[in-house]
Design a protein around this motif. Structure first.
Motif, short mmCIF file in Angstrom:
data_model
loop_
_atom_site.label_atom_id
_atom_site.label_comp_id
_atom_site.label_asym_id
_atom_site.label_seq_id
_atom_site.Cartn_x
_atom_site.Cartn_y
_atom_site.Cartn_z
N TRP A 1 0.84 -1.20 0.00
CA TRP A 1 0.00 0.00 0.00
C TRP A 1 0.87 1.25 0.00
O TRP A 1 0.65 2.18 -0.77
N TRP A 2 1.91 1.26 0.84
CA TRP A 2 2.80 2.42 0.91
C TRP A 2 3.62 2.56 -0.36
O TRP A 2 3.88 3.68 -0.83
N ASN A 3 4.03 1.44 -0.95
CA ASN A 3 4.77 1.52 -2.22
C ASN A 3 3.94 2.25 -3.27
O ASN A 3 4.46 3.07 -4.04
N GLN A 4 2.64 1.94 -3.32
CA GLN A 4 1.77 2.60 -4.28
C GLN A 4 1.69 4.11 -4.01
O GLN A 4 1.74 4.94 -4.92
N VAL A 5 1.54 4.46 -2.73
CA VAL A 5 1.43 5.87 -2.34
C VAL A 5 2.70 6.64 -2.74
O VAL A 5 2.64 7.72 -3.35
N TYR A 6 3.86 6.08 -2.39
CA TYR A 6 5.11 6.80 -2.64
C TYR A 6 5.45 6.82 -4.13
O TYR A 6 6.05 7.78 -4.62
N PHE A 7 5.07 5.78 -4.85
CA PHE A 7 5.29 5.81 -6.30
C PHE A 7 4.47 6.93 -6.93
O PHE A 7 4.99 7.72 -7.73
N LYS A 8 3.20 6.99 -6.59
CA LYS A 8 2.31 8.00 -7.17
C LYS A 8 2.81 9.41 -6.87
O LYS A 8 2.83 10.28 -7.76
N ARG A 9 3.24 9.62 -5.65
CA ARG A 9 3.75 10.94 -5.27
C ARG A 9 4.97 11.31 -6.12
O ARG A 9 5.06 12.43 -6.65
N ALA A 10 5.91 10.39 -6.26
CA ALA A 10 7.14 10.67 -7.03
C ALA A 10 6.83 10.86 -8.50
O ALA A 10 7.41 11.73 -9.16
N ALA A 11 5.93 10.04 -9.04
CA ALA A 11 5.58 10.16 -10.46
C ALA A 11 4.93 11.50 -10.77
O ALA A 11 5.27 12.18 -11.74
N GLU A 12 4.00 11.89 -9.93
CA GLU A 12 3.30 13.16 -10.16
C GLU A 12 4.25 14.35 -9.99
O GLU A 12 4.13 15.35 -10.70
N LYS A 13 5.19 14.22 -9.06
CA LYS A 13 6.20 15.28 -8.91
C LYS A 13 7.03 15.43 -10.17
O LYS A 13 7.49 16.52 -10.52
N ALA A 14 7.22 14.30 -10.88
CA ALA A 14 7.99 14.31 -12.13
C ALA A 14 7.13 14.67 -13.34
O ALA A 14 7.60 14.63 -14.47
#
Length: 396
Positions: free
Chosen positions: A87-100
Protein backbone atom coordinates in the motif's frame (compact mmCIF):
# COMPACT_ATOMS: atom_id res chain seq x y z
CA UNK A 1 5.97 6.40 18.35
CA UNK A 2 8.50 3.60 17.92
CA UNK A 3 8.23 1.14 15.04
CA UNK A 4 8.75 -2.46 16.14
CA UNK A 5 9.80 -4.93 13.46
CA UNK A 6 8.05 -8.28 13.73
CA UNK A 7 8.65 -11.44 11.70
CA UNK A 8 6.63 -14.58 12.38
CA UNK A 9 8.22 -17.58 10.73
CA UNK A 10 8.87 -16.14 7.26
CA UNK A 11 6.04 -13.61 7.31
CA UNK A 12 6.66 -9.90 7.95
CA UNK A 13 4.06 -8.51 10.35
CA UNK A 14 5.15 -4.85 10.48
CA UNK A 15 6.18 -2.01 8.21
CA UNK A 16 8.33 1.13 8.28
CA UNK A 17 6.79 3.63 5.83
CA UNK A 18 9.83 5.94 6.04
CA UNK A 19 12.07 3.10 4.92
CA UNK A 20 9.75 2.25 2.04
CA UNK A 21 9.82 5.88 0.92
CA UNK A 22 13.62 5.81 0.92
CA UNK A 23 13.69 2.51 -0.97
CA UNK A 24 11.35 4.00 -3.58
CA UNK A 25 13.72 6.94 -4.07
CA UNK A 26 16.66 4.59 -4.50
CA UNK A 27 14.84 2.48 -7.08
CA UNK A 28 13.79 5.54 -9.06
CA UNK A 29 17.40 6.73 -9.02
CA UNK A 30 18.52 3.38 -10.44
CA UNK A 31 16.25 3.80 -13.46
CA UNK A 32 17.02 7.48 -13.97
CA UNK A 33 20.78 6.83 -13.88
CA UNK A 34 20.40 4.82 -17.09
CA UNK A 35 18.59 7.53 -19.03
CA UNK A 36 15.34 7.38 -20.97
CA UNK A 37 14.35 5.06 -23.80
CA UNK A 38 11.47 4.66 -26.24
CA UNK A 39 8.74 2.41 -24.89
CA UNK A 40 5.13 2.53 -23.77
CA UNK A 41 2.90 5.58 -23.54
CA UNK A 42 0.32 4.01 -21.22
CA UNK A 43 1.21 0.98 -19.10
CA UNK A 44 -1.15 -1.14 -17.01
CA UNK A 45 0.68 -3.08 -14.31
CA UNK A 46 -1.29 -5.88 -12.70
CA UNK A 47 0.49 -6.51 -9.42
CA UNK A 48 2.40 -3.23 -9.41
CA UNK A 49 2.84 -2.79 -5.66
CA UNK A 50 5.97 -4.90 -5.17
CA UNK A 51 8.73 -7.02 -6.68
CA UNK A 52 8.77 -7.49 -10.47
CA UNK A 53 5.49 -5.63 -10.96
CA UNK A 54 6.80 -2.58 -9.14
CA UNK A 55 10.10 -2.81 -11.02
CA UNK A 56 8.16 -2.87 -14.29
CA UNK A 57 6.18 0.20 -13.29
CA UNK A 58 9.31 2.07 -12.26
CA UNK A 59 11.04 1.56 -15.60
CA UNK A 60 7.83 2.31 -17.52
CA UNK A 61 7.39 5.64 -15.74
CA UNK A 62 10.92 6.89 -15.11
CA UNK A 63 12.60 5.16 -18.05
CA UNK A 64 9.92 5.39 -20.74
CA UNK A 65 7.94 8.38 -19.44
CA UNK A 66 4.69 6.40 -19.55
CA UNK A 67 1.40 6.98 -17.82
CA UNK A 68 1.07 4.05 -15.41
CA UNK A 69 -1.95 2.33 -13.90
CA UNK A 70 -1.39 -0.20 -11.13
CA UNK A 71 -3.85 -2.79 -9.89
CA UNK A 72 -3.23 -4.87 -6.79
CA UNK A 73 -4.60 -5.26 -3.32
CA UNK A 74 -2.66 -4.38 -0.15
CA UNK A 75 -4.18 -3.66 3.25
CA UNK A 76 -4.46 0.11 3.91
CA UNK A 77 -3.65 1.73 7.27
CA UNK A 78 -6.21 1.41 10.05
CA UNK A 79 -6.43 2.65 13.62
CA UNK A 80 -4.15 -0.06 15.01
CA UNK A 81 -2.34 -1.06 11.80
CA UNK A 82 0.16 0.95 9.74
CA UNK A 83 -0.82 -0.75 6.52
CA UNK A 84 0.91 -3.26 4.24
CA UNK A 85 4.18 -2.49 2.45
CA UNK A 86 2.49 -2.70 -0.95
CA UNK A 87 0.00 0.00 0.00
CA UNK A 88 2.80 2.42 0.91
CA UNK A 89 4.77 1.52 -2.22
CA UNK A 90 1.77 2.60 -4.28
CA UNK A 91 1.43 5.87 -2.34
CA UNK A 92 5.11 6.80 -2.64
CA UNK A 93 5.29 5.81 -6.30
CA UNK A 94 2.31 8.00 -7.17
CA UNK A 95 3.75 10.94 -5.27
CA UNK A 96 7.14 10.67 -7.03
CA UNK A 97 5.58 10.16 -10.46
CA UNK A 98 3.30 13.16 -10.16
CA UNK A 99 6.20 15.28 -8.91
CA UNK A 100 7.99 14.31 -12.13
CA UNK A 101 4.98 15.40 -14.20
CA UNK A 102 3.78 11.85 -14.91
CA UNK A 103 0.27 10.44 -14.63
CA UNK A 104 -0.03 7.59 -12.10
CA UNK A 105 -3.23 5.88 -11.00
CA UNK A 106 -3.56 3.26 -8.26
CA UNK A 107 -6.42 0.80 -7.91
CA UNK A 108 -6.22 -1.02 -4.58
CA UNK A 109 -8.49 -3.85 -5.69
CA UNK A 110 -8.67 -7.56 -6.48
CA UNK A 111 -7.28 -7.97 -9.99
CA UNK A 112 -9.24 -11.18 -10.54
CA UNK A 113 -12.65 -9.49 -10.30
CA UNK A 114 -14.60 -8.39 -13.37
CA UNK A 115 -15.56 -5.23 -11.49
CA UNK A 116 -11.86 -4.31 -11.22
CA UNK A 117 -11.42 -4.78 -14.95
CA UNK A 118 -14.35 -2.40 -15.46
CA UNK A 119 -12.73 0.17 -13.13
CA UNK A 120 -9.67 0.24 -15.38
CA UNK A 121 -11.77 0.45 -18.54
CA UNK A 122 -13.79 3.37 -17.17
CA UNK A 123 -10.64 5.18 -16.04
CA UNK A 124 -8.94 4.87 -19.44
CA UNK A 125 -12.07 5.97 -21.28
CA UNK A 126 -12.85 8.92 -19.02
CA UNK A 127 -9.45 10.19 -17.89
CA UNK A 128 -6.84 9.31 -20.50
CA UNK A 129 -6.24 10.19 -24.13
CA UNK A 130 -4.03 7.18 -24.92
CA UNK A 131 -5.06 3.51 -24.93
CA UNK A 132 -3.06 0.91 -23.03
CA UNK A 133 -0.02 -0.15 -25.05
CA UNK A 134 1.76 -2.18 -22.36
CA UNK A 135 0.06 -4.70 -20.08
CA UNK A 136 2.25 -6.34 -17.43
CA UNK A 137 0.85 -9.35 -15.59
CA UNK A 138 2.66 -9.88 -12.27
CA UNK A 139 0.04 -11.32 -9.94
CA UNK A 140 1.09 -13.70 -7.15
CA UNK A 141 -2.00 -14.63 -5.15
CA UNK A 142 -3.05 -17.41 -2.77
CA UNK A 143 -6.58 -17.79 -4.11
CA UNK A 144 -8.99 -16.88 -6.89
CA UNK A 145 -12.75 -17.14 -7.13
CA UNK A 146 -13.99 -19.00 -10.20
CA UNK A 147 -15.31 -16.21 -12.47
CA UNK A 148 -18.06 -18.57 -13.67
CA UNK A 149 -19.06 -19.87 -10.23
CA UNK A 150 -18.87 -17.54 -7.24
CA UNK A 151 -19.31 -20.49 -4.86
CA UNK A 152 -15.99 -22.04 -5.94
CA UNK A 153 -12.65 -20.69 -4.74
CA UNK A 154 -9.37 -22.05 -6.10
CA UNK A 155 -6.42 -22.03 -3.68
CA UNK A 156 -2.83 -22.28 -4.87
CA UNK A 157 -0.31 -24.54 -3.15
CA UNK A 158 3.47 -24.82 -3.35
CA UNK A 159 4.03 -28.55 -3.57
CA UNK A 160 5.96 -31.11 -5.60
CA UNK A 161 4.17 -33.45 -8.00
CA UNK A 162 4.38 -37.23 -7.77
CA UNK A 163 6.64 -37.53 -4.73
CA UNK A 164 7.55 -35.86 -1.45
CA UNK A 165 10.43 -33.40 -1.27
CA UNK A 166 12.70 -32.84 1.73
CA UNK A 167 14.91 -29.76 1.83
CA UNK A 168 16.35 -27.15 4.17
CA UNK A 169 14.56 -23.83 4.48
CA UNK A 170 15.38 -20.63 6.31
CA UNK A 171 13.29 -19.63 9.31
CA UNK A 172 13.80 -15.87 9.49
CA UNK A 173 12.16 -15.49 12.88
CA UNK A 174 14.45 -18.01 14.55
CA UNK A 175 17.40 -17.32 12.23
CA UNK A 176 18.16 -20.94 11.54
CA UNK A 177 17.80 -23.56 8.83
CA UNK A 178 15.17 -26.24 9.35
CA UNK A 179 14.50 -29.47 7.51
CA UNK A 180 11.13 -29.54 5.83
CA UNK A 181 9.27 -32.32 4.02
CA UNK A 182 6.45 -31.44 1.65
CA UNK A 183 3.97 -34.07 0.50
CA UNK A 184 3.01 -34.23 -3.19
CA UNK A 185 0.05 -32.26 -4.46
CA UNK A 186 -3.24 -33.91 -5.27
CA UNK A 187 -4.77 -33.64 -8.73
CA UNK A 188 -7.26 -31.09 -7.36
CA UNK A 189 -4.45 -28.99 -5.88
CA UNK A 190 -2.54 -29.03 -9.16
CA UNK A 191 -5.62 -27.87 -11.04
CA UNK A 192 -6.44 -25.16 -8.49
CA UNK A 193 -2.89 -23.78 -8.55
CA UNK A 194 -3.02 -23.62 -12.34
CA UNK A 195 -6.31 -21.69 -12.19
CA UNK A 196 -4.76 -19.16 -9.77
CA UNK A 197 -1.16 -18.87 -11.00
CA UNK A 198 -1.50 -19.80 -14.67
CA UNK A 199 -2.54 -17.59 -17.56
CA UNK A 200 -6.34 -17.76 -17.41
CA UNK A 201 -6.82 -14.36 -15.81
CA UNK A 202 -4.10 -12.84 -18.01
CA UNK A 203 -6.11 -13.90 -21.06
CA UNK A 204 -9.30 -12.53 -19.51
CA UNK A 205 -7.67 -9.13 -18.99
CA UNK A 206 -6.41 -8.92 -22.56
CA UNK A 207 -9.70 -10.00 -24.11
CA UNK A 208 -11.78 -7.73 -21.84
CA UNK A 209 -9.66 -4.64 -22.49
CA UNK A 210 -9.49 -5.36 -26.23
CA UNK A 211 -13.24 -5.87 -26.50
CA UNK A 212 -13.78 -2.59 -24.61
CA UNK A 213 -11.59 -0.71 -27.10
CA UNK A 214 -9.01 0.50 -24.57
CA UNK A 215 -6.13 -1.68 -25.76
CA UNK A 216 -3.83 -0.19 -28.41
CA UNK A 217 -3.53 -2.27 -31.61
CA UNK A 218 0.24 -2.58 -31.08
CA UNK A 219 -0.03 -3.42 -27.38
CA UNK A 220 2.69 -5.55 -25.82
CA UNK A 221 1.77 -7.78 -22.91
CA UNK A 222 4.15 -9.75 -20.73
CA UNK A 223 3.93 -12.29 -17.92
CA UNK A 224 6.83 -13.27 -15.68
CA UNK A 225 7.88 -16.87 -15.28
CA UNK A 226 10.69 -18.71 -13.53
CA UNK A 227 12.85 -21.70 -14.40
CA UNK A 228 15.55 -21.73 -11.76
CA UNK A 229 18.39 -24.22 -11.32
CA UNK A 230 18.40 -27.93 -10.58
CA UNK A 231 18.55 -27.11 -6.87
CA UNK A 232 14.97 -25.76 -6.85
CA UNK A 233 13.49 -27.89 -9.65
CA UNK A 234 11.63 -30.47 -7.53
CA UNK A 235 9.60 -27.92 -5.61
CA UNK A 236 9.31 -25.28 -8.33
CA UNK A 237 9.89 -26.15 -11.99
CA UNK A 238 8.60 -29.71 -11.63
CA UNK A 239 5.98 -28.85 -8.98
CA UNK A 240 2.63 -27.10 -8.89
CA UNK A 241 4.06 -23.64 -9.59
CA UNK A 242 5.99 -24.94 -12.58
CA UNK A 243 2.85 -26.60 -13.91
CA UNK A 244 1.03 -23.28 -13.61
CA UNK A 245 3.82 -21.50 -15.49
CA UNK A 246 3.58 -24.03 -18.34
CA UNK A 247 -0.11 -23.17 -18.58
CA UNK A 248 0.78 -19.46 -18.67
CA UNK A 249 3.14 -20.13 -21.58
CA UNK A 250 0.27 -21.76 -23.47
CA UNK A 251 -1.76 -18.62 -22.76
CA UNK A 252 1.05 -16.53 -24.24
CA UNK A 253 0.91 -18.51 -27.47
CA UNK A 254 -2.83 -17.95 -27.76
CA UNK A 255 -2.49 -14.25 -26.99
CA UNK A 256 0.28 -13.92 -29.56
CA UNK A 257 -2.07 -15.25 -32.22
CA UNK A 258 -4.67 -12.70 -31.12
CA UNK A 259 -2.39 -9.65 -30.98
CA UNK A 260 0.16 -10.24 -33.73
CA UNK A 261 -2.13 -9.36 -36.69
CA UNK A 262 -2.40 -5.75 -35.45
CA UNK A 263 1.25 -5.39 -34.45
CA UNK A 264 0.87 -6.46 -30.82
CA UNK A 265 2.93 -9.01 -28.96
CA UNK A 266 2.54 -11.46 -26.05
CA UNK A 267 5.73 -12.31 -24.18
CA UNK A 268 6.94 -14.54 -21.39
CA UNK A 269 10.00 -13.42 -19.45
CA UNK A 270 11.89 -15.98 -17.36
CA UNK A 271 13.19 -13.80 -14.54
CA UNK A 272 15.99 -14.28 -12.04
CA UNK A 273 15.56 -15.57 -8.50
CA UNK A 274 14.59 -12.80 -6.11
CA UNK A 275 13.92 -12.23 -2.43
CA UNK A 276 10.19 -11.61 -2.20
CA UNK A 277 7.58 -12.12 0.49
CA UNK A 278 5.97 -14.82 -1.63
CA UNK A 279 9.17 -16.73 -2.43
CA UNK A 280 10.29 -16.74 1.21
CA UNK A 281 7.82 -19.53 1.97
CA UNK A 282 8.87 -21.84 -0.90
CA UNK A 283 10.66 -24.84 0.66
CA UNK A 284 14.35 -24.89 -0.24
CA UNK A 285 14.18 -21.68 -2.22
CA UNK A 286 15.62 -19.38 0.46
CA UNK A 287 18.62 -21.73 0.85
CA UNK A 288 19.40 -21.50 -2.85
CA UNK A 289 18.96 -17.71 -2.94
CA UNK A 290 21.31 -17.28 0.02
CA UNK A 291 23.97 -19.22 -1.90
CA UNK A 292 23.26 -17.19 -5.04
CA UNK A 293 23.53 -13.85 -3.23
CA UNK A 294 26.81 -14.92 -1.63
CA UNK A 295 28.24 -15.96 -5.00
CA UNK A 296 27.07 -12.72 -6.61
CA UNK A 297 28.60 -10.66 -3.81
CA UNK A 298 31.93 -12.37 -4.36
CA UNK A 299 31.84 -11.74 -8.11
CA UNK A 300 30.27 -8.26 -7.94
CA UNK A 301 27.45 -9.31 -10.29
CA UNK A 302 24.33 -8.93 -8.12
CA UNK A 303 21.36 -7.33 -9.87
CA UNK A 304 18.50 -5.83 -7.89
CA UNK A 305 14.90 -6.44 -8.86
CA UNK A 306 14.43 -2.96 -10.34
CA UNK A 307 17.75 -3.16 -12.22
CA UNK A 308 16.71 -6.55 -13.59
CA UNK A 309 13.36 -5.24 -14.79
CA UNK A 310 14.88 -2.11 -16.26
CA UNK A 311 17.35 -4.22 -18.24
CA UNK A 312 14.53 -6.53 -19.37
CA UNK A 313 12.38 -3.71 -20.77
CA UNK A 314 15.19 -1.43 -21.93
CA UNK A 315 17.20 -4.08 -23.78
CA UNK A 316 14.77 -6.89 -24.60
CA UNK A 317 11.11 -5.84 -24.64
CA UNK A 318 11.79 -2.52 -26.39
CA UNK A 319 15.44 -2.93 -27.33
CA UNK A 320 17.36 -4.99 -29.86
CA UNK A 321 19.26 -7.23 -27.41
CA UNK A 322 16.72 -9.97 -26.91
CA UNK A 323 17.95 -13.21 -25.37
CA UNK A 324 15.40 -15.92 -26.16
CA UNK A 325 15.25 -19.68 -25.66
CA UNK A 326 13.89 -22.38 -27.95
CA UNK A 327 10.37 -21.79 -26.58
CA UNK A 328 10.49 -18.12 -27.57
CA UNK A 329 10.74 -16.88 -23.97
CA UNK A 330 12.89 -13.91 -23.00
CA UNK A 331 15.75 -15.02 -20.72
CA UNK A 332 17.08 -12.19 -18.55
CA UNK A 333 17.90 -14.96 -16.04
CA UNK A 334 20.82 -16.09 -18.23
CA UNK A 335 23.30 -14.31 -15.95
CA UNK A 336 22.13 -16.29 -12.93
CA UNK A 337 22.02 -19.61 -14.74
CA UNK A 338 25.41 -19.28 -16.40
CA UNK A 339 27.80 -22.18 -15.90
CA UNK A 340 30.20 -19.98 -13.94
CA UNK A 341 27.58 -18.65 -11.52
CA UNK A 342 25.96 -22.02 -10.93
CA UNK A 343 29.35 -23.59 -10.23
CA UNK A 344 29.99 -20.92 -7.59
CA UNK A 345 26.57 -21.53 -6.05
CA UNK A 346 27.20 -25.28 -5.96
CA UNK A 347 30.31 -24.71 -3.85
CA UNK A 348 28.35 -22.73 -1.25
CA UNK A 349 25.24 -24.90 -0.92
CA UNK A 350 26.92 -27.67 1.14
CA UNK A 351 27.62 -25.07 3.83
CA UNK A 352 23.93 -24.27 4.11
CA UNK A 353 22.75 -27.07 6.36
CA UNK A 354 21.33 -26.78 9.89
CA UNK A 355 24.56 -28.09 11.41
CA UNK A 356 26.90 -25.78 9.50
CA UNK A 357 24.77 -22.67 9.12
CA UNK A 358 25.71 -19.47 10.97
CA UNK A 359 24.10 -16.04 10.82
CA UNK A 360 27.49 -14.55 9.93
CA UNK A 361 27.36 -16.07 6.44
CA UNK A 362 27.41 -13.31 3.79
CA UNK A 363 24.56 -14.93 1.86
CA UNK A 364 22.34 -15.00 4.93
CA UNK A 365 23.16 -11.38 5.79
CA UNK A 366 22.30 -10.28 2.24
CA UNK A 367 19.08 -12.31 2.21
CA UNK A 368 17.90 -11.03 5.58
CA UNK A 369 18.60 -7.42 4.70
CA UNK A 370 16.77 -7.74 1.37
CA UNK A 371 13.78 -9.35 3.08
CA UNK A 372 13.63 -6.70 5.81
CA UNK A 373 13.87 -3.89 3.25
CA UNK A 374 10.72 -5.21 1.57
CA UNK A 375 8.92 -3.84 4.65
CA UNK A 376 11.06 -0.70 5.01
CA UNK A 377 13.40 -1.94 7.73
CA UNK A 378 17.21 -2.20 7.59
CA UNK A 379 17.36 0.88 5.33
CA UNK A 380 20.47 2.90 6.24
CA UNK A 381 19.75 6.29 7.79
CA UNK A 382 16.02 5.69 8.26
CA UNK A 383 14.67 6.08 11.83
CA UNK A 384 12.40 3.47 13.40
CA UNK A 385 9.93 6.12 14.55
CA UNK A 386 6.78 7.60 13.10
CA UNK A 387 4.24 10.33 13.63
CA UNK A 388 0.75 9.09 12.81
CA UNK A 389 -0.53 12.53 11.82
CA UNK A 390 2.45 13.06 9.51
CA UNK A 391 1.97 9.68 7.85
CA UNK A 392 -1.76 10.26 7.39
CA UNK A 393 -0.91 13.19 5.11
CA UNK A 394 0.28 10.59 2.56
CA UNK A 395 -3.16 9.02 2.18
CA UNK A 396 -4.81 9.30 -1.21
Amino acid sequence: MQLAEKITGNVARSVNPHGLEQMMSQQIATVRSRGTYAGAKCALILGGSASYGLGSRLTAAFGQGATTISVGYARPPQADFLGAAGWWNQVYFKRAAEKAGLVAQNFNANAFLSSTKQLVIDYVRQELTEPIDLLVYSIAAPKRVNPNNADETWRSVIKPIGHSVTDFSLNLEQERLVEQTVAPASAAEIAATTHVMGGEDWELWVHTLRDAGVLAPNCKTILFSYEGPTATAAIYHDGTLGRAKRAAEASARRLQQLLAPTGGEALISVNRSAVTKASAVIPGFSRYVMALLQAEQASGTHETTVAHQDRLFREMVYGDQRQMDDEGRLRPDALELSTTMQAAVAQILPELTPARFTTAMPGYQAYRQAFRQLSGFAVPGVPAEFDWDELSDNYD
